[in-house]
Design a protein around this motif. Structure first.
Motif, mmCIF file in Angstrom:
data_model
loop_
_atom_site.group_PDB
_atom_site.id
_atom_site.type_symbol
_atom_site.label_atom_id
_atom_site.label_comp_id
_atom_site.label_asym_id
_atom_site.label_seq_id
_atom_site.Cartn_x
_atom_site.Cartn_y
_atom_site.Cartn_z
ATOM 1 N N LEU A 126 43.922 45.089 75.817
ATOM 2 C CA LEU A 126 42.544 44.971 75.327
ATOM 3 C C LEU A 126 42.565 45.259 73.828
ATOM 4 N N ASN A 128 40.219 46.106 70.689
ATOM 5 C CA ASN A 128 38.876 46.562 70.334
ATOM 6 C C ASN A 128 38.705 46.495 68.820
ATOM 7 N N ILE A 197 35.368 57.017 71.632
ATOM 8 C CA ILE A 197 35.497 57.015 70.175
ATOM 9 C C ILE A 197 34.136 57.367 69.578
ATOM 10 N N ARG A 212 38.258 49.069 62.079
ATOM 11 C CA ARG A 212 39.294 49.721 62.885
ATOM 12 C C ARG A 212 39.635 48.776 64.029
ATOM 13 N N THR A 216 44.813 48.549 73.334
ATOM 14 C CA THR A 216 44.966 49.411 74.507
ATOM 15 C C THR A 216 45.796 48.668 75.560
HETATM 16 C C1 SIN Z 1 39.549 52.436 74.905
HETATM 17 O O1 SIN Z 1 39.271 53.473 75.475
HETATM 18 O O2 SIN Z 1 39.649 51.352 75.504
HETATM 19 C C2 SIN Z 1 39.775 52.376 73.412
HETATM 20 C C3 SIN Z 1 39.963 53.664 72.720
HETATM 21 C C4 SIN Z 1 40.168 53.450 71.245
HETATM 22 O O3 SIN Z 1 39.558 52.560 70.634
HETATM 23 O O4 SIN Z 1 40.971 54.191 70.640
#
Ligand code: SIN
Ligand code: FE2
Length: 221
Positions: A126, A128, A197, A212, A216
């Motif tokens: 994933l 992010n 986060i 950022r 994951t």
């Molecule tokens: C998540 O929990 O999937 C992401 C955590 C993060 O962005 O560090």
């Protein structure tokens, strides 16, 4: 949560400015572990984005998530009104998610091994994307079939505060600063710990500007 739980933690090591910090039972931050590969990771993320663009998923409760997401690997994590699940296809395009770039697979395997989890082979990544002000509220990663494998979470770009709680939602989370190149690995006794986060602070990162990015890695299938 009590701190006697920290008995089986991997020993810290220090290789060329990298070191690891225990943050919970079976959980460590590997400082700077991804730094030398940051440029290659950014390029690989751009390639994934070209095939499967970042998008804001909707929670089962109908809220648009502030973090933008995409995936690569044989399974991708998605959320919509029907719930959270892993899907082999990108629901936006109907096509399989992009393959996981080799630089991702290698990094995840090496980080897991360094944290005491040898043999990690992720099938889901994933990605992010956070902008200042966005946050990810406390949650558990519990949609994966195999809870023996750890979670490997790579931070790139602007620093953030990683909230790492305990087995219960009410456990007060520790606030752990995660910077560009840091990797958090958790598994074993902390595999289902709540985490999130905090709202991202403003900033300008030399490689990623006002973003950022987080990778994951999981074994989901
Ligand atoms: C998540 O929990 O999937 C992401 C955590 C993060 O962005 O560090
Ligand atoms: Fe998570």
């Amino acid at each position: 949560m009590t701190f006697d739980l920290f008995d089986n933690l991997p020993e810290p090591d220090s290789r060329g400015g990298e070191h690891s910090e225990a943050i919970g039972p079976g959980a460590v931050v590997l400082r700077g572990f991804a730094l030398s590969r940051a440029l290659a990771l950014r390029q690989a993320i751009e390639q994934v984005h070209a095939q499967a663009p970042f998008r804001h998923l909707v929670t089962p409760g109908g809220f648009r998530m502030s973090v933008a997401m995409t995936n690569c690997g044989t399974l991708g994590w998605v959320s919509d009104e029907r719930g959270y699940r892993y899907d082999p296809n990108d629901p936006d395009s109907g096509r399989p998610w992009p393959a996981m770039p080799a630089v991702f697979v290698e990094l995840a395997r090496e980080a897991a091994a360094a944290a005491g989890y040898p043999g990690f082979v992720p099938d889901a990544c994933l990605i992010n994307r956070y902008t200042p002000g966005t946050r990810l509220s406390l949650h558990q990663d519990r949609n994966e079939r195999d809870l023996h494998a750890p979670i490997v979470s790579v931070s790139l770009g602007l620093p953030a505060v990683f909230l790492f709680g305990g087995a219960r939602r009410a456990d007060r989370p520790a606030r752990i600063r995660v910077a560009h190149g840091d990797i958090v690995v958790w598994g074993g006794p902390s595999r289902l710990f709540y985490h999130g986060i905090a709202p991202l602070a403003d900033g300008d990162h030399p490689l990623l500007g006002t973003l950022r990015l987080n990778l994951t890695f999981r074994k989901a299938g």
